[in-house]
Design a protein around this motif. Sequence first.
Motif, PDB file in Angstrom:
ATOM      1  N   ASP A 455       0.863  -1.184   0.000  1.00  0.00           N
ATOM      2  CA  ASP A 455       0.000   0.000   0.000  1.00  0.00           C
ATOM      3  C   ASP A 455       0.900   1.235   0.000  1.00  0.00           C
ATOM      4  OD1 ASP A 455      -1.865   1.958   0.300  1.00  0.00           O
ATOM      5  OD2 ASP A 455      -2.625   1.281   2.250  1.00  0.00           O
ATOM      6  N   ARG A 457      -0.234   4.257  -1.406  1.00  0.00           N
ATOM      7  CA  ARG A 457      -1.035   5.445  -1.669  1.00  0.00           C
ATOM      8  C   ARG A 457      -0.537   6.568  -0.772  1.00  0.00           C
ATOM      9  NH1 ARG A 457      -6.243   4.318   0.403  1.00  0.00           N
ATOM     10  NH2 ARG A 457      -5.013   3.165   1.936  1.00  0.00           N
ATOM     11  N   ALA A 460      -1.013   6.222   2.890  1.00  0.00           N
ATOM     12  CA  ALA A 460      -0.220   5.242   3.646  1.00  0.00           C
ATOM     13  C   ALA A 460       1.095   5.811   4.158  1.00  0.00           C
ATOM     14  CB  ALA A 460       0.053   4.030   2.768  1.00  0.00           C
ATOM     15  N   LEU A 498      -0.136  -0.715  -4.543  1.00  0.00           N
ATOM     16  CA  LEU A 498      -1.418  -0.008  -4.532  1.00  0.00           C
ATOM     17  C   LEU A 498      -1.085   1.476  -4.557  1.00  0.00           C
ATOM     18  CD1 LEU A 498      -3.528  -1.954  -1.858  1.00  0.00           C
ATOM     19  CD2 LEU A 498      -3.635  -2.138  -4.340  1.00  0.00           C
ATOM     20  N   SER A 499      -0.954   2.017  -5.750  1.00  0.00           N
ATOM     21  CA  SER A 499      -0.495   3.395  -5.890  1.00  0.00           C
ATOM     22  C   SER A 499      -0.867   3.902  -7.269  1.00  0.00           C
ATOM     23  CB  SER A 499       1.029   3.454  -5.698  1.00  0.00           C
ATOM     24  OG  SER A 499       1.529   4.723  -6.056  1.00  0.00           O
ATOM     25  N   GLN A 538      -9.472   3.606  -7.236  1.00  0.00           N
ATOM     26  CA  GLN A 538      -9.682   2.169  -7.079  1.00  0.00           C
ATOM     27  C   GLN A 538     -10.323   1.550  -8.319  1.00  0.00           C
ATOM     28  OE1 GLN A 538     -11.682   1.178  -3.432  1.00  0.00           O
ATOM     29  NE2 GLN A 538     -12.397  -0.791  -4.207  1.00  0.00           N
ATOM     30  N   SER A 559      -0.045  -2.918   4.600  1.00  0.00           N
ATOM     31  CA  SER A 559      -0.792  -1.666   4.696  1.00  0.00           C
ATOM     32  C   SER A 559      -0.975  -1.269   6.161  1.00  0.00           C
ATOM     33  CB  SER A 559      -2.166  -1.823   4.036  1.00  0.00           C
ATOM     34  OG  SER A 559      -2.958  -0.669   4.264  1.00  0.00           O
ATOM     35  N   VAL A 566      -8.729   0.849   1.691  1.00  0.00           N
ATOM     36  CA  VAL A 566      -7.856  -0.311   1.540  1.00  0.00           C
ATOM     37  C   VAL A 566      -8.536  -1.580   2.055  1.00  0.00           C
ATOM     38  CG1 VAL A 566      -6.683  -0.052   3.767  1.00  0.00           C
ATOM     39  CG2 VAL A 566      -5.483  -1.087   1.844  1.00  0.00           C
TER      40      VAL A 566
END
Length: 637
Positions: A455, A457, A460, A498-499, A538, A559, A566
Amino acid sequence: MRARSRRPDDETDEASAVGLRRFLSVFGVFAVAAGFVVLIAPGVGSGLSMEYLVVMAIGAALLFFAARRWFKRALSSVDTAETPPVERRTTVSVPGDDFDEMLIKNAENAMGRLQVKSTSKDRIRAVAEAVFEGDGADVDEQLQAGTWSDDADAVALFSGQRTSVRDRVSSFVSGTPVLQRRIVSAIEQLAGLAGEEVSWGEIPDRSEDREPTEPGDHATDRWHGLTALALTTVGFGVLLSQPGLVLCGAVLSGLGAYAVAGSSPSTEVRIDRDIQPTDPHPGDSVSVTVEVENVGEQLIPDLRIVDGVPADLTVEDNSPRHGTALRPGATMEYTYTLSGVRGNHTFEDAFLVSRNLPGTLERVAETDVDGDQSVTYDVASALDLSVPLRKHASMHVGRVLTDSAGSGLEFHSVREYRSGDPLTRIDWSRAARGEGLATLQFHEERAATVVLVIDARREAYVASDDDSPSAVDRSVLAAAKLASALLAADDRVGLAALSPRQCWLSPGAGHTHLARLHDILATDEAFAPSPPTLPYYQRINLPALRKRLPSDSQLLVFSPLVDDEVVGVVRQLQASGHPVTIISPDSSGSGTPGRTLARLERRKRLSELRGANVRVVDWDRDESLALALTNAGRRWS
């Protein structure tokens, strides 16, 4: 290019102010000279028809300008340049600080209070649902009835009770708004019911941080009071016919004129930076030596230097700031120590502030630095520990125990003997009891296909405090360690983020694949030390990731679980047939109502994921990764 924002440009106003001050200084000197001549040589004044009246007018004019000077001096202060906050990291935040800031800022007006009340009630109610372990209707009933707490302020937040006169008086005396007091009490009571230790002080106000000054020249208003004092002294000297006062004022006025009309400072310097070492291991310290040389032809009486420390590194010893005076051709150097976690960190230009000798004019500049420009922390490391994986394996031979019967080491079952079965797998004890031949079966061992999903993002990039590594830092290092351990166990490992900054490495095996994976973790933009500027969409990014995932893969998701988005992503990945184990570095802080509320919300998300059959490793900030995995594995077995 420096990313930090600057103050608005007020160069024009400052130039006008400098011009006005010079005019007043010249006029003051002229007036002093005229008064002095009249006093020393009365014959000059006797030539005028209104001799004494002229003297009075001059004195009155001087006092008038002096009064203006004193008035401006009372409304202003010495304005020196602000320098970059290189000692404080600016790329991470503490979960809950946004809530604390909302409590302070938005509660100052009616619309703000309405927003604070609505947002706070929604978030506190969601946490209460997890703490009370009831459904929505039960939670609402308890909150409105006020049976969940004995604290009157906490209960009043949801009961709709009107603010009494006593509450208003108490709020006026304490200086804390009634709404803020009720919200804080509700969070405190919920934290107590959840078993959390509650201890907090004043809510920090981060708005006090000031932005660095824009490059350029500006006046500092230093010695501003000296001119006012000179005009006052001369004015009274003229009015009272006291040559001593006039002489004293003339000296002060001369000093004031010199200070205001001082020469412009120089920033003609050469700066060289040496970093040792430039490729350390995570957590190691690096020494930075900065050498400064005056390459101009003018003395620099007051030079302030701030080296461009990357925003993600921590100053450990000494300071990247230094102040000195340099004559033409002279050099000096200073040293300071930094530490970092991982990744490539590029230094920024040096920030300079040079002042003239009286300190009335400043020149702010950003200067290129020769020598070393970056430091790279390697992420390669090994973890001497087996990683607990799901029994979701590929067709390749490996070390993951499956539920299928076959060859392996752990007993699975016994079946009837078939022709061709190896003699070593025949249950000879059963045959000796006269029960016929049977064949032993073992849990088949196969390789797992694991995709490490980090994670990264911008949400995060959080840490429990300003000096701790961010959740993304901890996740990247943990992923590097687990990749080494998994590949050593003959599993296949892939990597994804996750970015909004895309990153994908297909599952593979071998030393070459491990080296490539470590290189991506250390240098890829998706795992940069600074958060992305764009949000994570997303609906766009998640389908692209799901298409790339092999059907037999299981996921290790890293995460801090700072928001609900998330959680939704993890549940969708689990529902798509990829068993998920989430490793959550705890980055929640403490000491304020907002941080406590954020910690309670994280506990609620962990509980939701466990309820969705997602394996959870709650990785405490003071706990090693190996210990966290061992403790989690015991709970799963």
